[in-house]
Motif scaffolding. Structure first.
Motif, PDB file in Angstrom:
ATOM      1  N   GLU A  16       3.099   5.437   9.372  1.00 15.77           N
ATOM      2  CA  GLU A  16       2.543   4.973  10.637  1.00 15.77           C
ATOM      3  C   GLU A  16       3.283   3.721  11.109  1.00 15.77           C
ATOM      4  OE1 GLU A  16      -0.868   6.300  12.500  1.00 15.77           O
ATOM      5  OE2 GLU A  16       0.895   7.489  12.005  1.00 15.77           O
ATOM      6  N   GLY A  17       3.443   3.599  12.434  1.00 19.13           N
ATOM      7  CA  GLY A  17       4.063   2.417  13.024  1.00 19.13           C
ATOM      8  C   GLY A  17       2.991   1.423  13.425  1.00 19.13           C
ATOM      9  N   ASP A  18       2.482   1.568  14.653  1.00 22.83           N
ATOM     10  CA  ASP A  18       1.407   0.676  15.108  1.00 22.83           C
ATOM     11  C   ASP A  18       0.027   1.284  14.867  1.00 22.83           C
ATOM     12  OD1 ASP A  18       1.303   2.658  17.032  1.00 22.83           O
ATOM     13  OD2 ASP A  18       1.291   1.278  18.745  1.00 22.83           O
ATOM     14  N   PHE A  19      -0.026   2.389  14.127  1.00 28.05           N
ATOM     15  CA  PHE A  19      -1.267   3.073  13.747  1.00 28.05           C
ATOM     16  C   PHE A  19      -1.983   3.701  14.947  1.00 28.05           C
ATOM     17  CE2 PHE A  19      -0.396   0.550  10.062  1.00 28.05           C
ATOM     18  CZ  PHE A  19      -0.877   1.294   8.998  1.00 28.05           C
ATOM     19  N   SER A  20      -1.258   3.928  16.032  1.00 22.57           N
ATOM     20  CA  SER A  20      -1.909   4.501  17.214  1.00 22.57           C
ATOM     21  C   SER A  20      -2.221   5.982  17.044  1.00 22.57           C
ATOM     22  CB  SER A  20      -1.052   4.272  18.464  1.00 22.57           C
ATOM     23  OG  SER A  20       0.237   4.835  18.327  1.00 22.57           O
ATOM     24  N   PHE A  21      -1.444   6.708  16.225  1.00 19.93           N
ATOM     25  CA  PHE A  21      -1.776   8.122  16.001  1.00 19.93           C
ATOM     26  C   PHE A  21      -3.056   8.235  15.169  1.00 19.93           C
ATOM     27  CE2 PHE A  21      -1.613  12.268  13.929  1.00 19.93           C
ATOM     28  CZ  PHE A  21      -1.328  13.094  15.003  1.00 19.93           C
ATOM     29  N   ILE A 169       2.144  15.473  23.146  1.00 18.21           N
ATOM     30  CA  ILE A 169       1.644  14.121  22.902  1.00 18.21           C
ATOM     31  C   ILE A 169       0.403  13.810  23.732  1.00 18.21           C
ATOM     32  CG2 ILE A 169       3.073  12.970  24.647  1.00 18.21           C
ATOM     33  CD1 ILE A 169       3.540  10.726  22.557  1.00 18.21           C
ATOM     34  N   SER A 170       0.229  14.492  24.863  1.00 17.93           N
ATOM     35  CA  SER A 170      -0.936  14.232  25.713  1.00 17.93           C
ATOM     36  C   SER A 170      -2.239  14.652  25.039  1.00 17.93           C
ATOM     37  CB  SER A 170      -0.793  14.956  27.056  1.00 17.93           C
ATOM     38  OG  SER A 170      -0.876  16.362  26.896  1.00 17.93           O
ATOM     39  N   LYS A 171      -2.147  15.463  23.992  1.00 20.47           N
ATOM     40  CA  LYS A 171      -3.337  15.885  23.251  1.00 20.47           C
ATOM     41  C   LYS A 171      -3.847  14.787  22.319  1.00 20.47           C
ATOM     42  CE  LYS A 171      -3.342  20.148  24.842  1.00 20.47           C
ATOM     43  NZ  LYS A 171      -4.430  20.656  25.715  1.00 20.47           N
ATOM     44  N   PHE A 172      -3.089  13.694  22.219  1.00 16.57           N
ATOM     45  CA  PHE A 172      -3.465  12.594  21.333  1.00 16.57           C
ATOM     46  C   PHE A 172      -3.525  11.300  22.143  1.00 16.57           C
ATOM     47  CE2 PHE A 172      -1.344  15.849  18.856  1.00 16.57           C
ATOM     48  CZ  PHE A 172      -2.274  16.080  17.849  1.00 16.57           C
ATOM     49  N   CYS A 184      14.167  -3.433  18.902  1.00 18.37           N
ATOM     50  CA  CYS A 184      13.246  -2.732  19.810  1.00 18.37           C
ATOM     51  C   CYS A 184      12.236  -1.902  19.024  1.00 18.37           C
ATOM     52  CB  CYS A 184      14.026  -1.837  20.765  1.00 18.37           C
ATOM     53  SG  CYS A 184      15.195  -2.711  21.820  1.00 18.37           S
ATOM     54  N   CYS A 185      11.775  -2.435  17.888  1.00 16.81           N
ATOM     55  CA  CYS A 185      10.912  -1.663  16.996  1.00 16.81           C
ATOM     56  C   CYS A 185       9.611  -1.223  17.656  1.00 16.81           C
ATOM     57  CB  CYS A 185      10.617  -2.456  15.728  1.00 16.81           C
ATOM     58  SG  CYS A 185       9.903  -4.093  16.010  1.00 16.81           S
ATOM     59  N   ASP A 186       9.123  -1.984  18.657  1.00 14.48           N
ATOM     60  CA  ASP A 186       7.855  -1.651  19.309  1.00 14.48           C
ATOM     61  C   ASP A 186       8.048  -0.711  20.495  1.00 14.48           C
ATOM     62  OD1 ASP A 186       5.087  -1.778  19.489  1.00 14.48           O
ATOM     63  OD2 ASP A 186       5.091  -3.520  20.812  1.00 14.48           O
ATOM     64  N   ALA A 187       9.292  -0.346  20.780  1.00 16.93           N
ATOM     65  CA  ALA A 187       9.568   0.546  21.909  1.00 16.93           C
ATOM     66  C   ALA A 187       9.352   1.999  21.508  1.00 16.93           C
ATOM     67  CB  ALA A 187      11.001   0.354  22.389  1.00 16.93           C
ATOM     68  N   SER A 188       8.925   2.799  22.485  1.00 19.24           N
ATOM     69  CA  SER A 188       8.818   4.238  22.267  1.00 19.24           C
ATOM     70  C   SER A 188      10.172   4.890  22.511  1.00 19.24           C
ATOM     71  CB  SER A 188       7.773   4.845  23.204  1.00 19.24           C
ATOM     72  OG  SER A 188       6.490   4.352  22.910  1.00 19.24           O
ATOM     73  N   PHE A 189      10.308   6.124  22.066  1.00 14.62           N
ATOM     74  CA  PHE A 189      11.523   6.886  22.324  1.00 14.62           C
ATOM     75  C   PHE A 189      11.121   8.242  22.893  1.00 14.62           C
ATOM     76  CE2 PHE A 189      10.240   7.454  17.913  1.00 14.62           C
ATOM     77  CZ  PHE A 189      10.171   8.839  17.796  1.00 14.62           C
ATOM     78  N   PRO A 190      11.966   8.849  23.716  1.00 12.49           N
ATOM     79  CA  PRO A 190      11.622  10.156  24.286  1.00 12.49           C
ATOM     80  C   PRO A 190      11.576  11.218  23.193  1.00 12.49           C
ATOM     81  CG  PRO A 190      13.887   9.570  24.820  1.00 12.49           C
ATOM     82  CD  PRO A 190      13.278   8.358  24.186  1.00 12.49           C
ATOM     83  N   ILE A 191      10.477  11.950  23.126  1.00 13.76           N
ATOM     84  CA  ILE A 191      10.363  12.956  22.069  1.00 13.76           C
ATOM     85  C   ILE A 191      10.917  14.312  22.500  1.00 13.76           C
ATOM     86  CG2 ILE A 191       8.394  11.812  21.018  1.00 13.76           C
ATOM     87  CD1 ILE A 191       6.606  13.961  22.271  1.00 13.76           C
TER      88      ILE A 191
END
Length: 203
Positions: A16-21, A169-172, A184-191
């Protein structure tokens, strides 16, 4: 929330990164009593690297989640904090070795990423329930990420692909994937196009 997860399952989340999942699951369940959410980072690193890291961990703990830091997926079978867990689901979203950003097409970095996944699968196979247990790896499926050969790595570790489901990802709600390392560890990346590989043990 996608139906492959429920509050009745004992779920182990790794990397887990920021534990948002984990928090997205917990909020949808209304409880996190059956969740164990782990990170390679220490708690201090999570709070420093991710803007929402501290708040996410604290909310998870209020909801009953067992949050464990400093967990290496290659050696987690020997981590006393996880002893006795034979989980219904073990989840690893978008594994990445932390090396070779923007160089994922190079063979050397593909080998590093494969080694990370292979070590995880070896550990997870020992920890997942024999009856009804599944290991889920969510990963990009376009080139060069397809060259990681997730299904082949799984077969090498005594697992088989039960199902491959497109990841939406919209399901979560609230989940934000993170780079996890570098400036840029807190940045998202396109999945892009991604799938969850649902794996089970061969007997």
């Amino acid at each position: 929330m996608q139906r492959q997860y429920s509050n009745n399952q004992k779920i182990l989340l790794v990397g887990e990164g920021d534990f948002s999942f984990s928090l997205s699951l917990a909020r949808s369940f209304g409880s996190a009593r059956n969740l164990t959410a782990t990170s390679l980072d220490t708690r201090e690193e999570v709070e420093r690297k991710y803007m929402n890291g501290k708040a996410s961990v604290e909310e998870l703990e209020r909801l009953g989640c067992n949050v464990v830091h400093g967990v290496n997926v290659h050696s987690m079978t020997n981590d006393f904090r996880l002893f006795g867990r034979y989980d219904r689901r073990i989840i690893y979203n978008f594994p990445h070795s932390g090396f070779g950003f923007r160089q994922e097409h190079e063979g050397y970095y593909i080998t590093l990423h494969q080694a990370l996944v292979k070590g995880f699968l070896k550990s997870a196979r020992e920890m997942v329930k024999e009856e009804g247990g599944e290991i889920h790896v969510t990963h990009k499926t376009t080139h060069p990420y397809s060259e990681w050969k997730i299904e082949t790595l799984a077969e090498d570790e005594g697992l088989f692909l039960m199902r491959q489901m497109e990841f939406n990802i919209s399901k979560f709600p609230g989940y934000s994937n993170k780079k996890g390392s570098g400036n840029c560890c807190d940045a998202s990346f396109p999945i892009g196009k991604s799938s969850t590989f649902m794996l089970k043990r061969n007997y």
